[in-house]
Design a protein around this motif. Structure first.
Motif, PDB file in Angstrom:
ATOM      1  N   ASP A  51       0.496  -1.474   0.004  1.00 55.82           N
ATOM      2  CA  ASP A  51       0.042  -0.197   0.265  1.00 55.82           C
ATOM      3  C   ASP A  51       0.661   0.772   0.188  1.00 55.82           C
ATOM      4  OD1 ASP A  51      -2.550  -1.173  -0.234  1.00 55.82           O
ATOM      5  OD2 ASP A  51      -2.657  -0.945   1.816  1.00 55.82           O
ATOM      6  N   GLU A  52       0.409   2.101  -0.593  1.00 59.06           N
ATOM      7  CA  GLU A  52       0.895   3.158  -0.426  1.00 59.06           C
ATOM      8  C   GLU A  52       1.193   4.676   0.325  1.00 59.06           C
ATOM      9  OE1 GLU A  52      -0.388   4.668  -3.909  1.00 59.06           O
ATOM     10  OE2 GLU A  52       1.783   4.342  -5.528  1.00 59.06           O
ATOM     11  N   TRP A  53      -0.164   4.101   0.966  1.00 60.30           N
ATOM     12  CA  TRP A  53      -0.798   4.806   2.307  1.00 60.30           C
ATOM     13  C   TRP A  53      -0.667   4.219   3.339  1.00 60.30           C
ATOM     14  CZ3 TRP A  53      -0.527  10.657   3.603  1.00 60.30           C
ATOM     15  CH2 TRP A  53      -0.525  11.026   2.422  1.00 60.30           C
ATOM     16  N   LEU A  54      -0.849   4.149   4.107  1.00 59.33           N
ATOM     17  CA  LEU A  54      -0.513   3.593   5.786  1.00 59.33           C
ATOM     18  C   LEU A  54      -1.767   4.270   6.619  1.00 59.33           C
ATOM     19  CD1 LEU A  54       2.012   1.124   5.976  1.00 59.33           C
ATOM     20  CD2 LEU A  54       0.103   0.243   4.916  1.00 59.33           C
ATOM     21  N   ALA A  55      -2.930   4.229   7.293  1.00 57.13           N
ATOM     22  CA  ALA A  55      -3.193   4.552   8.849  1.00 57.13           C
ATOM     23  C   ALA A  55      -3.877   3.692   9.556  1.00 57.13           C
ATOM     24  CB  ALA A  55      -3.694   5.753   8.366  1.00 57.13           C
ATOM     25  N   PRO A  56      -2.886   3.624  10.507  1.00 53.91           N
ATOM     26  CA  PRO A  56      -3.340   2.960  11.676  1.00 53.91           C
ATOM     27  C   PRO A  56      -3.735   3.965  12.651  1.00 53.91           C
ATOM     28  CG  PRO A  56      -1.269   2.406  11.956  1.00 53.91           C
ATOM     29  CD  PRO A  56      -1.220   3.193  10.583  1.00 53.91           C
ATOM     30  N   GLY A  57      -4.802   3.752  13.582  1.00 55.91           N
ATOM     31  CA  GLY A  57      -4.664   4.848  14.813  1.00 55.91           C
ATOM     32  C   GLY A  57      -5.646   4.028  15.736  1.00 55.91           C
ATOM     33  N   VAL A 108       0.055   7.972  10.229  1.00 58.33           N
ATOM     34  CA  VAL A 108       0.382   8.074   8.466  1.00 58.33           C
ATOM     35  C   VAL A 108       1.461   8.017   8.010  1.00 58.33           C
ATOM     36  CG1 VAL A 108      -0.412   9.332   6.944  1.00 58.33           C
ATOM     37  CG2 VAL A 108      -1.867   9.585   8.970  1.00 58.33           C
ATOM     38  N   TRP A 109       2.173   6.642   7.721  1.00 60.20           N
ATOM     39  CA  TRP A 109       2.856   6.751   6.633  1.00 60.20           C
ATOM     40  C   TRP A 109       2.483   7.066   4.571  1.00 60.20           C
ATOM     41  CZ3 TRP A 109       1.934   2.721   9.997  1.00 60.20           C
ATOM     42  CH2 TRP A 109       2.931   2.081  10.508  1.00 60.20           C
ATOM     43  N   ARG A 110       3.193   7.485   4.101  1.00 57.43           N
ATOM     44  CA  ARG A 110       3.107   8.031   1.990  1.00 57.43           C
ATOM     45  C   ARG A 110       4.433   7.141   1.986  1.00 57.43           C
ATOM     46  NH1 ARG A 110       4.733  12.314  -1.293  1.00 57.43           N
ATOM     47  NH2 ARG A 110       4.087  11.207  -3.334  1.00 57.43           N
ATOM     48  N   ARG A 111       4.148   5.933   0.855  1.00 58.13           N
ATOM     49  CA  ARG A 111       5.313   5.277   0.270  1.00 58.13           C
ATOM     50  C   ARG A 111       4.946   5.376  -0.869  1.00 58.13           C
ATOM     51  NH1 ARG A 111       5.238  -1.316   3.027  1.00 58.13           N
ATOM     52  NH2 ARG A 111       3.145  -0.784   1.913  1.00 58.13           N
ATOM     53  N   GLY A 112       4.332   6.445  -0.836  1.00 61.13           N
ATOM     54  CA  GLY A 112       4.148   6.579  -3.145  1.00 61.13           C
ATOM     55  C   GLY A 112       2.698   7.009  -2.726  1.00 61.13           C
ATOM     56  N   THR A 136       8.655  11.323  -0.158  1.00 56.79           N
ATOM     57  CA  THR A 136       8.859   9.495   0.141  1.00 56.79           C
ATOM     58  C   THR A 136      10.026   8.785   0.097  1.00 56.79           C
ATOM     59  OG1 THR A 136       8.800   8.799  -1.975  1.00 56.79           O
ATOM     60  CG2 THR A 136       5.942   9.299  -0.604  1.00 56.79           C
ATOM     61  N   PRO A 137       9.641   8.195   1.450  1.00 56.98           N
ATOM     62  CA  PRO A 137       8.757   7.897   2.626  1.00 56.98           C
ATOM     63  C   PRO A 137       8.818   8.511   3.373  1.00 56.98           C
ATOM     64  CG  PRO A 137      10.988   6.906   2.853  1.00 56.98           C
ATOM     65  CD  PRO A 137      11.420   7.510   1.411  1.00 56.98           C
ATOM     66  N   GLY A 138       7.435   8.993   3.826  1.00 60.16           N
ATOM     67  CA  GLY A 138       6.738  10.100   5.211  1.00 60.16           C
ATOM     68  C   GLY A 138       6.282   9.733   5.811  1.00 60.16           C
ATOM     69  N   VAL A 139       5.992  10.172   6.738  1.00 60.88           N
ATOM     70  CA  VAL A 139       5.782   9.288   7.941  1.00 60.88           C
ATOM     71  C   VAL A 139       5.350  10.942   8.908  1.00 60.88           C
ATOM     72  CG1 VAL A 139       7.079   9.346   9.809  1.00 60.88           C
ATOM     73  CG2 VAL A 139       5.274   7.756  10.076  1.00 60.88           C
ATOM     74  N   LEU A 140       3.719  11.099   9.414  1.00 62.08           N
ATOM     75  CA  LEU A 140       3.572  12.218  10.256  1.00 62.08           C
ATOM     76  C   LEU A 140       2.224  11.256  11.339  1.00 62.08           C
ATOM     77  CD1 LEU A 140       1.808  14.474   7.732  1.00 62.08           C
ATOM     78  CD2 LEU A 140       3.660  14.627   8.903  1.00 62.08           C
TER      79      LEU A 140
END
Length: 194
Positions: free
Chosen positions: A113-119, A132-136, A182-186
């Motif tokens: 997945d390009e975006w991941l967002a567990p909460g 929130v992770w962005r891999r693409g 990318t890669p980026g995380v918040l």
């Protein structure tokens, strides 16, 4: 990770994965089998990582039980400061992590997945956290999250502290997240206005 083992162990390692880009879907799915306060998520920043990869590696562990490793002793001061900032953020939220309930506004994570967002939602929905992770993919994404506990909402990004890290704004239906690289995380915190 069976219930009997988790009933007697204080910690459970979520993986021995060494590649930080491959660890993100593991960390994002870990709460399907282990409570966040019990799931050890490894953060192993290395001296050869650039600032973005160090931030990524640390950011992925903030909604679990951070397990810090790596050659911190060989890092320049600026990169050690990134580690310290992440650990300080973790210390400020770990009380909320214990007892929080997981949710996945983008569904269960896929391996590519390009975006991941567990909460995580705190009891009473007073606060919610999203990692929130962005891999693409596109640099902006609206994440469908219902408003925690109603009322006026505050959205902030406790991690990372870099001015070019991206951000999040509430649009009435959820946060719209911008992540320029990318890669980026918040780490995003949603909560009541004081």
């Amino acid at each position: 990770m069976d219930g009997v083992t988790l009933a007697v162990a204080r910690l459970q390692s979520t993986s021995d994965q060494q590649d930080p880009l491959s660890y993100s879907p593991i960390a994002a799915a870990a709460t399907t089998v282990v409570p966040p306060e019990q799931g050890a998520v490894w953060a192993c920043p290395q001296p050869e990582y650039d600032d973005g990869l160090i931030t990524w590696t640390l950011g992925g562990a903030l909604l679990g039980r951070i397990h810090l490793s790596g050659r911190l002793d060989r890092m320049p001061d600026r990169r050690r400061a990134l580690v310290k900032d992440a650990v300080d953020v973790y210390k400020s939220i770990r009380g909320d992590v214990a007892g929080a309930l997981p949710f996945r506004p983008l569904g269960l994570p896929g391996w590519t997945d390009e975006w991941l967002a567990p909460g995580l939602r705190t009891p009473g929905d007073a606060t919610a956290y999203l990692s929130v992770w962005r891999r693409g993919g596109p640099a902006r994404l609206r994440i469908p999250v219902r408003h925690p506990a109603g009322g006026a909402l505050r959205v902030d990004v406790p991690h990372p502290w870099a001015p070019d890290a991206g951000g999040a704004v509430w649009d009435g239906e959820g946060p719209t997240v911008s992540q320029p690289r990318t890669p980026g995380v918040l780490l995003i915190r949603l909560g009541q206005e004081p």
